[in-house]
Design an enzyme around this catalytic site. Structure first.
Site, short mmCIF file in Angstrom:
data_model
loop_
_atom_site.label_atom_id
_atom_site.label_comp_id
_atom_site.label_asym_id
_atom_site.label_seq_id
_atom_site.Cartn_x
_atom_site.Cartn_y
_atom_site.Cartn_z
N HIS B 187 0.76 -1.06 -0.04
CA HIS B 187 -0.01 -0.02 -0.03
C HIS B 187 0.98 1.12 0.14
O HIS B 187 1.68 1.43 0.87
CB HIS B 187 -0.91 -0.13 1.29
CG HIS B 187 -1.76 1.11 1.23
ND1 HIS B 187 -3.24 1.10 0.78
CD2 HIS B 187 -1.67 2.45 1.40
CE1 HIS B 187 -3.89 2.14 1.07
NE2 HIS B 187 -2.88 3.09 1.40
N CYS B 188 0.80 2.08 -1.00
CA CYS B 188 1.72 3.09 -1.18
C CYS B 188 1.14 4.50 -0.53
O CYS B 188 0.13 4.73 -1.41
CB CYS B 188 2.09 3.17 -2.54
SG CYS B 188 3.49 4.41 -2.86
#
Lengths: 143, 454
Positions: B187-188
Site C-alpha cells: 500500500h503506497c
C-alpha cells in the site's frame, strides 16, 4: 418433459433447491482456471462429460484472455507509450474475450443446463472466484 | 434480459394507498444505486464510480505538489537559461517527462488495484460447510489454511475472515483499504492507493519516469549552476539550490526504489513476498523457489508489465439489484421473533406466500447466521428443517440477477398461484429472524387488506 422447457419456462415454475460452487484450480499458477471435477450434487442432473466439456472450454477461453502473446505485448507497449491513455478509448483483449465468455455461458445455459434445471452464473459476476451453479427443483418431482 | 430491472414495489400494490403510505425505508429506494455506493471496502469513489482512491489517501497531494512545484521551478528558472546556452530540447524533454509522470501517477492512484469482491453469503456458507466438518457452533473457527500445489510446489492459501473466502495465491488483504487485493505488492502512501495486479505497471512506469525526471532536472540544475558560477550569488541561484536539494534526495530514494522494483519485476516477485521471504532459499525446503517465475528475465518482465490488462472485478458502475439493497437493509435491522406472535393466521398465510414469492423472484438476500431457509413448495419439508441446531446451510435465492429479474414482472401472478398450496405452518415454524422483516418488506404487495406490522 423438463427437457422441452426453455430457460424462461424453467425459472417461472421452479424454485431454487441449492447452489453448487465450482472453485478455482490453482495448479498452474494464478491463471484463471476452474476445477473440472463434477460435484456430487450435480451427478444426477448432468452428464459428466458434458460438464467437463463446458468447464474445459471456459478454461481455454480464460487462458486465451490471459495469454502472453504478441497481441498482449503490442497492446502493453502501445499503452505504455501513450501513458496508458489508450485504455480509455480502446477495449482490451481481455474484455473482448470476456464478452465471448458471457455469450458462451448464455448459450450453454439455453441449450444444455436450463433443460436440466440448472443455471450457470458467469464467473465474472462472482469476481472470477467460482462458477456458481444454481440447481432448480424439478417441478414434476414436487407433486 | 438486462433491460428489465426488478422493482421492489409491485406496481399493483401502489394503488392500495394506505399500505404504500406505510412503505418502509428500504422500499423508498426507488433510485437504483450503483455498486460503488454500497462498496464495503474503505475506498472513495469519484465521477460516479469511474475513479477510485483509498480512503487513506496518504500523502498523494504532497507527491503531486512536490512534482508540480519542482517542475514549475525548473521550467521557470532553468529552462530560459539553458535554452539560451544549450538547446531548446531541454524544456521539451522535461515537458514530456513531466506529463508522463503525472499521468502515470494519476493512473496508479485512481485505478482499481485488483480488488477482489467479497464472497456472497451463499459462497461463504458453502465454504464454511466444507471446512466446518466438526460441527462446532463457534462463528469464528481458528485460522484456516488450505494447501495447494502450484507448479509442483506447496503453497498455503489463507482464509480471509473479512472477505469470507480463501485468498487466491499472491493475494493479500490490505488493512488500510480493507480489501483483498490480487497480486498485492504494497500500500503506497505516496500514491494513496494499494499497488496490485492491475496497477503495478502504472506504478512501475511512474517510478521509472520519475527517476528519469528527477535525474534530468538534477542534471540540468547542476549544469545551470556550473554555467552561472561566475555570476555570483543571486535569487535565482538560491532557488536553484532549493531545487537541487529536493532533487538530490529524491534521486537517491527514487532511483533506489526503481532499482528494487526492477529486481522484483525481473524475478516476478511482489514486495510483499520479498519482505516476508516467502520464496527465499533460507526457508529450508530444497524445492522452495518462486513458483510463479518463468525463469527468464525477459519473460518475467513481459508478463508483469506487458501482460494482458485484467478487468476490474468489482464492477463499480453496475447497479445493485433493488432486492439485494433491501435485503441488506433487512439484514442490518434484524427484528425480534416477538413479531411472529402478533400475526394472526390469515396474515401468516398471506405473508408466507408473499415472502416465498419474493424469494423466488430474484436476489432476496436472507442472512441466516444460525438457521437456514430452504424455499420449497412443501411447507412440511421446510418447517422440518428449521431447527436452530441446524448448521449453516445454503441461504435461499441468490439467483441470476438479470435473467430472473426479467421474468418476475411478467410471471409474478403465475408464481403467486403456484404458491397457494404452501402450508401456513411453514411461517410459524420458522425461527429465522429475518422473516418478520421480510413480512414488513412485502407488506406493500398485499392485495387484500391486512394489519401492517408496527
Amino acid at each position: 418433459m423438463a427437457e422441452t422447457h426453455s430457460l424462461q419456462d424453467m425459472r417461472q415454475q421452479a424454485t431454487i433447491s441449492s447452489k453448487v460452487f465450482i472453485q478455482r484450480d490453482y495448479t498452474r499458477g494464478t491463471m484463471c482456471q476452474f476445477q473440472t471435477k463434477l460435484p456430487a450434487e450435480l451427478e444426477a442432473r448432468i452428464d459428466k462429460q458434458q460438464f467437463e466439456e463446458t468447464v474445459r472450454t471456459l478454461n481455454n477461453l480464460y487462458a486465451e484472455a490471459e495469454k502472453l502473446g504478441s497481441q498482449s505485448f503490442i497492446e502493453g507497449c502501445l499503452a505504455c507509450l501513450t501513458a496508458y491513455t489508450v485504455f480509455l478509448c480502446m477495449e482490451t483483449h481481455y474484455e473482448k474475450v470476456l464478452k465471448k465468455i458471457a455469450k458462451f455461458i448464455e448459450e450453454q445455459n439455453d441449450k444444455i443446463y436450463a433443460p436440466r434445471g440448472l443455471l450457470l452464473t458467469d464467473p465474472i459476476k462472482r469476481g472470477l472466484r467460482v462458477i456458481e451453479v444454481t440447481i432448480y427443483e424439478d417441478p414434476s418431482l414436487t407433486r | 434480459m438486462t433491460s428489465c430491472e426488478y422493482q421492489q414495489i409491485d406496481p399493483r400494490a401502489l394503488s392500495v394507498s394506505p399500505l404504500s403510505a406505510q412503505s418502509l425505508p428500504e422500499n423508498k429506494a426507488q433510485r437504483p444505486r450503483r455498486k460503488w455506493e454500497v462498496f464495503p471496502g474503505k475506498n472513495r469513489f469519484f465521477c460516479n464510480g469511474r475513479i477510485m482512491l483509498s480512503r487513506q489517501s496518504g500523502v498523494l497531494p504532497l507527491t503531486l505538489g512536490l512534482i508540480v512545484i519542482t517542475c514549475g521551478l525548473f521550467f521557470a528558472f532553468d529552462c530560459p537559461f539553458l535554452v539560451e546556452h544549450l538547446t531548446v530540447f531541454i524544456p521539451v524533454i522535461g515537458g514530456v517527462l513531466f506529463v508522463f509522470v503525472i499521468l502515470a501517477l494519476l493512473r496508479t492512484s485512481f485505478t482499481d488495484p485488483g480488488i477482489l469482491p467479497r464472497a456472497t453469503p451463499d459462497e461463504a456458507a458453502d465454504i464454511e460447510k466444507q471446512i466446518d466438518s466438526s460441527g462446532s457452533s463457534s462463528y469464528r473457527p481458528p485460522p484456516r489454511t488450505k494447501e495447494i500445489l502450484i507448479n509442483q510446489q506447496v503453497v498455503k492459501l489463507k482464509y480471509c475472515f473479512t472477505c469470507k473466502m480463501f485468498r487466491p495465491p499472491r493475494t493479500s488483504h490490505c488493512s488500510l483499504c480493507d480489501n483483498c487485493v490480487e497480486r498485492f505488492d504494497h500500500h503506497c502512501p505516496w500514491v494513496g492507493n494499494c499497488v496490485g495486479k492491475r496497477n503495478y505497471r502504472f506504478f512501475y512506469s511512474f517510478i521509472i519516469s520519475l527517476s528519469f525526471l528527477t535525474s534530468f532536472i538534477f542534471g540540468c540544475v547542476i549544469t545551470h549552476l556550473t554555467l552561472r558560477c561566475h555570476a555570483g550569488k543571486s535569487l535565482i541561484q538560491a532557488i536553484q539550490e532549493i531545487e537541487l536539494v529536493i532533487c538530490f534526495f529524491s534521486v537517491w530514494s527514487i532511483l533506489g526504489l526503481s532499482g528494487f522494483h526492477t529486481y522484483l519485476v525481473a524475478s516476478n516477485l511482489t514486495t510483499n513476498e520479498d519482505i516476508k521471504g516467502s520464496w527465499s532459499s533460507k526457508r529450508g525446503a530444497e524445492d522452495s523457489g518462486n513458483p510463479y517465475t518463468y525463469n527468464s528475465i525477459i519473460k518475467n518482465c513481459c508478463a508483469t508489465l506487458c501482460g494482458p490488462m485484467p478487468p476490474s472485478l468489482i464492477d463499480r458502475r453496475g447497479f445493485v439489484p433493488p432486492d439485494e439493497a433491501a435485503a441488506a437493509a433487512c439484514a442490518s435491522e434484524i427484528e425480534l421473533p416477538p413479531f411472529t406472535a402478533k400475526n394472526d393466521s390469515n396474515m401468516c398465510t398471506q405473508s408466507t406466500k408473499d415472502v416465498l414469492e419474493r424469494m423466488l423472484h430474484s436476489d432476496f438476500h436472507v442472512v441466516c447466521p444460525a438457521s437456514s431457509l430452504k424455499t420449497s413448495p412443501l411447507g412440511l419439508e421446510v418447517s422440518g428443517s428449521m431447527g436452530p441446531a441446524r448448521s449453516p446451510g445454503v441461504c435461499p435465492c441468490r439467483g441470476h440477477p438479470e435473467s430472473v429479474d426479467s421474468l418476475c414482472t411478467a410471471c409474478g401472478r403465475s408464481r403467486k398461484d403456484s404458491l397457494h398450496s404452501i402450508n401456513p405452518a411453514f411461517r410459524l415454524a420458522s425461527p429465522s429472524p429475518s422473516l418478520p422483516r421480510a413480512n414488513l418488506a412485502v407488506s406493500d404487495t398485499q392485495e387484500e387488506g391486512f394489519i401492517p406490522l408496527p
